[in-house]
Write an enzyme that holds these catalytic residues in place. Sequence first.
Site, PDB file in Angstrom:
ATOM      1  CG  HIS A 160      -7.330  -5.672  11.646  1.00 51.08           C
ATOM      2  ND1 HIS A 160      -7.874  -6.846  11.178  1.00 51.08           N
ATOM      3  CD2 HIS A 160      -6.973  -4.963  10.545  1.00 51.08           C
ATOM      4  CE1 HIS A 160      -7.847  -6.850   9.850  1.00 51.08           C
ATOM      5  NE2 HIS A 160      -7.318  -5.716   9.449  1.00 51.08           N
ATOM      6  CG  HIS A 218      -3.001  -6.156   8.680  1.00 51.78           C
ATOM      7  ND1 HIS A 218      -2.813  -6.936   7.555  1.00 51.78           N
ATOM      8  CD2 HIS A 218      -4.322  -5.924   8.750  1.00 51.78           C
ATOM      9  CE1 HIS A 218      -3.983  -7.146   6.973  1.00 51.78           C
ATOM     10  NE2 HIS A 218      -4.916  -6.542   7.674  1.00 51.78           N
ATOM     11  CD  GLU A 255      -2.847   1.295   2.280  1.00 48.91           C
ATOM     12  OE1 GLU A 255      -3.326   2.404   2.541  1.00 48.91           O
ATOM     13  OE2 GLU A 255      -3.107   0.267   2.927  1.00 48.91           O
ATOM     14  CD  GLU A 312      -5.518 -10.314   6.511  1.00 49.35           C
ATOM     15  OE1 GLU A 312      -4.922 -10.200   5.430  1.00 49.35           O
ATOM     16  OE2 GLU A 312      -6.656  -9.877   6.714  1.00 49.35           O
ATOM     17  CB  VAL A 341      -5.790   3.330  14.092  1.00 48.68           C
ATOM     18  CG1 VAL A 341      -5.347   4.566  13.321  1.00 48.68           C
ATOM     19  CG2 VAL A 341      -6.087   2.184  13.129  1.00 48.68           C
TER      20      VAL A 341
END
Length: 336
Positions: A285, A222, A165, A253, A281
């Site tokens: 999740h 993440h 990203e 993941e 943040v």
Amino acid sequence: MKKLLASVLAAAMALSLLTACGGQQNTPGSSGQTPGSASQSQPQTPDGSASEPPEDDEDYTTGDASLDNPRNQDGIGETELLVISFGTSYNDSRRLTIGAIEEAMEQAFPDYSVRRGFTSQIIIEHIQRRDGEVIDNVAQALDRAVNNGVKTLIVQPTHLMDGFEYNDVVDEVAQYADAFDKIVMGAPLLTSDQDFQVVAQTMVDATQQYDDGKTAICFMGHGTEAESNGVYAKMQQVLTDGGHSNYFIGTVEAEPSLDTVLELVKAGNYEKVVLQPMMIVAGDHANNDMAGDDEDSWKTAFEGAGYPVECVLKGLGEYEAIQQLLVDHVKDAIAK
């Protein structure tokens, strides 16, 4: 007319794709007014891996959205600092993390107008539908800069790593290279060895009250399929080398997985487990995958293994040291 035609064609293609996927409402938010204004209609995760599912209209409160500053105002001037984040629909966390980072930027760089852009169109639309708050996506934020006559643009992402990203943002910003006299990207949070040391120390300081030798302190990241997923193993090594052998890093993941972390904790003589997100943040999740009551959450897994569990729902962006580290990345970018 060409731009209008392009917008109509793009909308038609998007509608066709959405119909094929079951008619999900996930329309791009790009204004399409300047070169390179293509926006990600299917957002990726904060670390740049698989897309996050749409957030349903929750029946619980996430805080008062009116306290948040969307930073989508015009009247920017000739110098702008655009802070790009994945985003979160959790209002309090957004204000205390992303908002706090933006405020730190304003204090550190008074000559720059600080503005916001989110990469997740799903989250943008969710916030607007539920709270009426309008947040720019990346293309809209860049279009706003162009339309306001910005000449010098610094773009600072709050992304944890140099993943998919982050590089998507780099590519999108690059399409606007000719629209400004000067434009430069800041580095993600974990870039240099010193960055890892600062973030590791912040994590240790944040959980110092639990560090009694009997508690396993687990941070949930993440995870990504990108090579940059190695930042989690590196952070684990930094913590272990620093004498914090009761600290464990896992991901939602990727690897290290929950199963891996659970086995490592079981191998020690720990009586309690503390969970905290290793994310900017404390959003979906953190509240669900980590601290939720579903059978596949981290909290449920550790409780099922017999451990009392305490969840700390604070994102890294809440800590002043993290805010300052991103400020330092902006200083490096300006130096370029």
